[in-house]
Every structure is written in C-alpha cells, then in structure tokens.
Motif scaffolding. Structure first.
Motif, mmCIF file in Angstrom:
data_model
loop_
_atom_site.group_PDB
_atom_site.id
_atom_site.type_symbol
_atom_site.label_atom_id
_atom_site.label_comp_id
_atom_site.label_asym_id
_atom_site.label_seq_id
_atom_site.Cartn_x
_atom_site.Cartn_y
_atom_site.Cartn_z
ATOM 1 N N GLY A 174 25.960 47.066 78.009
ATOM 2 C CA GLY A 174 25.595 48.234 78.808
ATOM 3 C C GLY A 174 26.492 48.417 80.017
ATOM 4 N N ARG A 175 26.874 47.317 80.642
ATOM 5 C CA ARG A 175 27.763 47.430 81.792
ATOM 6 C C ARG A 175 29.117 47.991 81.370
ATOM 7 N NH1 ARG A 175 29.624 42.668 86.077
ATOM 8 N NH2 ARG A 175 31.431 43.805 86.894
ATOM 9 N N ALA A 176 29.650 47.515 80.244
ATOM 10 C CA ALA A 176 30.934 48.026 79.770
ATOM 11 C C ALA A 176 30.837 49.522 79.464
ATOM 12 C CB ALA A 176 31.368 47.251 78.529
ATOM 13 N N GLN A 177 29.737 49.948 78.878
ATOM 14 C CA GLN A 177 29.565 51.373 78.588
ATOM 15 C C GLN A 177 29.482 52.197 79.861
ATOM 16 O OE1 GLN A 177 26.075 50.843 76.087
ATOM 17 N NE2 GLN A 177 27.236 51.454 74.278
ATOM 18 N N ARG A 178 28.751 51.722 80.859
ATOM 19 C CA ARG A 178 28.637 52.471 82.120
ATOM 20 C C ARG A 178 29.987 52.586 82.820
ATOM 21 N NH1 ARG A 178 24.097 49.197 82.556
ATOM 22 N NH2 ARG A 178 25.171 47.850 84.052
ATOM 23 N N GLU A 179 30.755 51.514 82.808
ATOM 24 C CA GLU A 179 32.065 51.552 83.467
ATOM 25 C C GLU A 179 32.998 52.530 82.775
ATOM 26 O OE1 GLU A 179 33.308 47.497 83.425
ATOM 27 O OE2 GLU A 179 32.298 47.010 85.320
ATOM 28 N N LEU A 180 32.963 52.577 81.451
ATOM 29 C CA LEU A 180 33.819 53.514 80.733
ATOM 30 C C LEU A 180 33.358 54.958 80.925
ATOM 31 C CD1 LEU A 180 34.482 51.547 77.419
ATOM 32 C CD2 LEU A 180 36.128 52.085 79.219
ATOM 33 N N TRP A 181 32.047 55.174 80.977
ATOM 34 C CA TRP A 181 31.542 56.524 81.234
ATOM 35 C C TRP A 181 31.948 56.984 82.628
ATOM 36 C CZ3 TRP A 181 30.170 60.425 78.466
ATOM 37 C CH2 TRP A 181 29.615 60.238 77.187
ATOM 38 N N ALA A 182 31.847 56.099 83.610
ATOM 39 C CA ALA A 182 32.257 56.457 84.964
ATOM 40 C C ALA A 182 33.748 56.764 85.013
ATOM 41 C CB ALA A 182 31.913 55.336 85.937
ATOM 42 N N LEU A 183 34.533 56.027 84.252
ATOM 43 C CA LEU A 183 35.967 56.262 84.207
ATOM 44 C C LEU A 183 36.277 57.599 83.539
ATOM 45 C CD1 LEU A 183 38.621 54.824 84.933
ATOM 46 C CD2 LEU A 183 38.640 53.887 82.618
ATOM 47 N N ARG A 206 38.519 37.410 80.851
ATOM 48 C CA ARG A 206 38.080 36.112 81.353
ATOM 49 C C ARG A 206 37.014 35.508 80.431
ATOM 50 N NH1 ARG A 206 42.186 35.025 84.751
ATOM 51 N NH2 ARG A 206 42.633 36.870 86.021
ATOM 52 N N ALA A 207 37.012 34.177 80.390
ATOM 53 C CA ALA A 207 36.086 33.481 79.493
ATOM 54 C C ALA A 207 34.632 33.764 79.847
ATOM 55 C CB ALA A 207 36.361 31.986 79.528
ATOM 56 N N GLY A 208 34.308 33.802 81.150
ATOM 57 C CA GLY A 208 32.927 34.010 81.561
ATOM 58 C C GLY A 208 32.578 35.438 81.888
ATOM 59 N N GLN A 209 33.501 36.377 81.614
ATOM 60 C CA GLN A 209 33.279 37.780 81.961
ATOM 61 C C GLN A 209 33.583 38.675 80.761
ATOM 62 O OE1 GLN A 209 35.546 36.528 85.897
ATOM 63 N NE2 GLN A 209 35.178 38.723 85.917
ATOM 64 N N PRO A 210 32.802 38.551 79.690
ATOM 65 C CA PRO A 210 33.119 39.287 78.458
ATOM 66 C C PRO A 210 33.051 40.797 78.633
ATOM 67 C CG PRO A 210 30.943 38.264 78.333
ATOM 68 C CD PRO A 210 31.601 37.715 79.554
ATOM 69 N N LEU A 211 33.979 41.472 77.969
ATOM 70 C CA LEU A 211 34.109 42.937 77.894
ATOM 71 C C LEU A 211 34.560 43.585 79.203
ATOM 72 C CD1 LEU A 211 31.053 44.056 75.708
ATOM 73 C CD2 LEU A 211 33.272 43.149 74.995
ATOM 74 N N GLU A 212 34.795 42.812 80.241
ATOM 75 C CA GLU A 212 35.234 43.419 81.500
ATOM 76 C C GLU A 212 36.668 43.907 81.422
ATOM 77 O OE1 GLU A 212 34.361 41.287 85.071
ATOM 78 O OE2 GLU A 212 32.350 40.728 84.415
ATOM 79 N N CYS A 213 37.396 43.515 80.384
ATOM 80 C CA CYS A 213 38.766 43.996 80.237
ATOM 81 C C CYS A 213 38.819 45.454 79.824
ATOM 82 C CB CYS A 213 39.528 43.141 79.226
ATOM 83 S SG CYS A 213 38.973 43.322 77.519
ATOM 84 N N LEU A 214 37.752 45.981 79.218
ATOM 85 C CA LEU A 214 37.803 47.324 78.647
ATOM 86 C C LEU A 214 38.109 48.382 79.711
ATOM 87 C CD1 LEU A 214 34.816 47.200 76.119
ATOM 88 C CD2 LEU A 214 37.251 46.924 75.661
ATOM 89 N N ALA A 215 37.310 48.422 80.769
ATOM 90 C CA ALA A 215 37.522 49.425 81.816
ATOM 91 C C ALA A 215 38.823 49.177 82.560
ATOM 92 C CB ALA A 215 36.342 49.427 82.782
ATOM 93 N N ALA A 216 39.173 47.902 82.758
ATOM 94 C CA ALA A 216 40.416 47.581 83.470
ATOM 95 C C ALA A 216 41.633 48.075 82.691
ATOM 96 C CB ALA A 216 40.514 46.076 83.704
ATOM 97 N N LEU A 224 32.487 51.567 70.669
ATOM 98 C CA LEU A 224 31.764 50.508 71.373
ATOM 99 C C LEU A 224 30.284 50.549 71.021
ATOM 100 C CD1 LEU A 224 31.606 48.217 73.441
ATOM 101 C CD2 LEU A 224 31.521 49.941 75.250
ATOM 102 N N ALA A 225 29.718 51.751 70.931
ATOM 103 C CA ALA A 225 28.310 51.878 70.550
ATOM 104 C C ALA A 225 28.093 51.470 69.090
ATOM 105 C CB ALA A 225 27.847 53.320 70.778
ATOM 106 N N LEU A 226 28.999 51.886 68.207
ATOM 107 C CA LEU A 226 28.841 51.567 66.792
ATOM 108 C C LEU A 226 28.985 50.070 66.521
ATOM 109 C CD1 LEU A 226 30.828 54.525 65.180
ATOM 110 C CD2 LEU A 226 28.351 54.196 65.201
ATOM 111 N N ARG A 227 29.807 49.401 67.325
ATOM 112 C CA ARG A 227 30.043 47.973 67.117
ATOM 113 C C ARG A 227 29.147 47.094 67.985
ATOM 114 N NH1 ARG A 227 36.571 46.965 66.661
ATOM 115 N NH2 ARG A 227 37.124 48.836 65.462
ATOM 116 N N SER A 228 28.190 47.672 68.668
ATOM 117 C CA SER A 228 27.393 46.905 69.635
ATOM 118 C C SER A 228 26.666 45.730 68.981
ATOM 119 C CB SER A 228 26.402 47.819 70.353
ATOM 120 O OG SER A 228 25.530 48.438 69.424
ATOM 121 N N ASP A 229 26.146 45.917 67.765
ATOM 122 C CA ASP A 229 25.454 44.817 67.092
ATOM 123 C C ASP A 229 26.421 43.671 66.779
ATOM 124 O OD1 ASP A 229 23.068 46.150 67.219
ATOM 125 O OD2 ASP A 229 23.179 46.931 65.173
ATOM 126 N N ALA A 230 27.596 44.013 66.262
ATOM 127 C CA ALA A 230 28.580 42.984 65.942
ATOM 128 C C ALA A 230 29.089 42.304 67.206
ATOM 129 C CB ALA A 230 29.748 43.599 65.169
#
Length: 349
Positions: A48-57, A76-86, A21-27
């Motif tokens: 950053g939010r996706a990274q924090r959620e995964l670190w907490a997990l 979700r269309a308006g909630q990008p990357l929120e699927c990662l932690a879920a 996730l960090a390596l692909r952050s620019d893309a």
C-alpha cells in the motif's frame, strides 16, 4: 532517448506500472512472506505504501529542463518496494536509472521494473536481470536512503494508551528487525499506566508464522535470536535495570522456525550511565527510561546524538518549541481501527 522524450514516456507508463503493481500484489505478498517473513498486515502495508507513493508521483508536475546525470538506485534489504517511487521519480525527471539491490533484498520490485525496461529503450536497467551493468555500478547513488532506528519520547501530557500501541508497533514489528524500529522510549511524568498497557501488549501480542492472518509478527532468524538472548543477559546484569517482561523463546512443537517472546525493561538512574555506553538493543526489545525532569530528557537526547528526524514524540511539543525542527509528533487518542491484527484490543488498565 532524449531526456524530454524519456520524461514523457515515464509519465505515460506510470499508469500501467500502477496497474501491474495491483495485479501482482498477491505474488509480491508471497515473495515478501518468503524472503522477509512478513505477516499479512505488514505485507499489505508495504504494498500500500508503494502504491500511495506512485499515485502521489503521478499527480506531481515535473517541469523542464529535463535530464541530468544518470542515477543508481538501491533496493534495501529491510525496505522492500521502496525503490519503485525512487526510480520512477528520476525517470520522470528525464534521467537514466540503473537499479541494484542489497544481498538479502526482495527482488519483486526489481522484477516489476524490469518488465517495463524494454518500453523505455534502455533508459532503465536492472542489475542481474539481463542488463550490462558494469559501467552503471559507477553511477552516483541516488536512493533509497537507508532507514535508521528511532527513539520515542512520551511527553507528560501524552496519551499513555496511544503511546503503548505506537511503541508496540514500532518495537515488535518484524520481530524487532524493522530498520525504523524503536528500541528506547524516554518517558516524562508517571510511568505506571504506560507500563501496565505495555505489559498487556507484550504478553498478548500474537507471534506466528507469515501464513497466519492474525499474527502481528513473524519468526526470527537463529542469528537474531542468539544476539537477542546475549543482549538480554547483559541488560539484566545492570543494577539500574528492572525486567518487566522476560524475553525468551516461545515453545512450539517440532524443530520449526524460532519465535521470540518480546522483552520489556525499565532503566532508572539515567544520569549515571550515558545511552551510548549501554548494551545493544536487539530483536523484540524495548527499554523505558524515566525522565522526571526536562533537563534529564534533554541531556539524554543530546547524549544519544540522533537527529530530530529520528525522534518520535507522543504528546505536545515542549513549551516554546516549534514542530518544524523535523521531529514527528503524535497527539490525541488511540484510533481502534488502526490497531494491527495480533495485538490485544484496547481496554482500561
């Protein structure tokens, strides 16, 4: 793969997932700019939010028994990357997961998950990326919960400068199309100073392209712009509404993207027309409501019918009320270092 083995594999691969996730952050940032028009600070916040959620997990302990029914997670269309932690939470529980996406969702998160699917021996499948997902579409949906619009309440003792910046961020972000946006603010006590702060922010907010590092918000789609102008006309026609900042289209050279100037409205006589009977609030628009009495505020919230979790309060809770009801309270003063780029610097008004 047995549930115990799946949970162990998900724990082992969580570190590499964070690294990728960090390596692909620019893309990923470029993908968010292209698909959603997110400006630089917004893209950084989403990643950053996706990274924090995964670190907490990663720090959370999952104990036996592992397993359970398979789950289907939706990006979700308006909630990008929120699927990662879920997704990863359910894998850590030892459950099989299928990942799908809404029509206009950014696929960067799905592509990242798809790169880890072969390492989990079929326990993770991603729709549209080579997975046989016909049966998986019938699995029970387990996330991501759709985000909902919120309402703000500015208490009589709430800091007006803090309230103005909170409202600007929540109302104007993504051209007013953030699914967690705030379109209504119920104001207790004096409104004069708050209105001056808001007018300065509404006029001074920098609306630009997604490539502009100093922009606060990006362009709007033609459909949003048309609905925005139609809603403004209906609001301006109401006798109890005063327009504090006229919304409109910002004139730029050429036939490029549409940039909207935000609108700020004040509505009086809250007891004469219920909130549910009002015109829609679309795009970069905020409506202020004067609540001189506590009963008027309570009636307005009751008439709106939104859960406490959809209410953001600036100021202390009312006397005798417990904050545990689910409402979020913001107290104190504005922290300058947390003001996003593109908004005017704080100053006395």
């Amino acid at each position: 793969m047995r549930p115990e083995r799946l949970a162990a594999a998900a724990r082992a691969w969580q570190g590499p997932l964070l690294e990728q996730l960090a390596l692909r952050s620019d893309a990923i940032g470029e993908a968010l700019a292209g698909s959603h028009g997110l400006v630089a600070w917004d893209r950084q916040r989403v990643i950053g939010r996706a990274q924090r959620e995964l670190w907490a997990l990663r720090e959370e302990r999952f104990r036996p028994p592992y397993g359970g029914e398979p789950a289907r997670v939706i990006e979700r269309a308006g909630q990008p990357l929120e699927c990662l932690a879920a997704v990863w939470r359910r894998l850590r529980q030892g459950r099989r997961v299928h990942v799908g996406a809404e029509a206009a969702a950014c696929t960067a998160g799905l592509e990242l998950l798809a790169s880890f699917a072969p390492r989990l021996e079929g326990a993770l499948t991603v729709e549209g990326l080579g997975a046989n997902d016909v049966a998986a579409r019938a699995w029970p949906e387990a996330g991501v919960a759709p985000a909902l619009e919120r309402v703000a309440v500015v208490a009589a003792d709430g800091d007006r400068e803090l309230a103005a910046y909170v409202l600007a961020r929540a109302s104007l972000r993504r051209g007013g199309c953030d699914p967690r946006r705030i379109g209504r603010a119920l104001v207790c006590g004096s409104m004069t100073r708050l209105e001056r702060h808001l007018q300065r922010l509404w006029v001074g907010a920098r609306i630009g392209s997604a490539e502009d590092p100093e922009a606060f918000s990006g362009p709007s789609s033609p459909s949003v712009a048309a609905a925005f102008f139609a809603a403004l006309d209906r609001w301006a026609a109401l006798p109890e509404v005063e327009v504090l900042c006229e919304g409109g289209r910002l004139h730029r050279g050429g036939e490029g993207p549409i940039f909207l100037a935000p609108a700020l409205l004040r509505r009086s006589g809250l007891s004469t027309r219920p909130l549910a009977a009002e015109p829609p609030i679309v795009g970069p628009m905020l409506v202020l409501y004067a609540c001189p009495e506590e009963q008027i505020l309570n009636n307005a919230l009751e008439g709106l019918g939104w859960a406490p979790s959809r209410q953001l309060w600036v100021g202390a809770p009312p006397l005798g009320e417990r904050a545990a009801e689910g409402r979020r309270y913001l107290r104190g003063a504005l922290r300058v270092e947390r003001v996003p780029p593109g908004l005017p610097d704080p100053r006395p008004v």
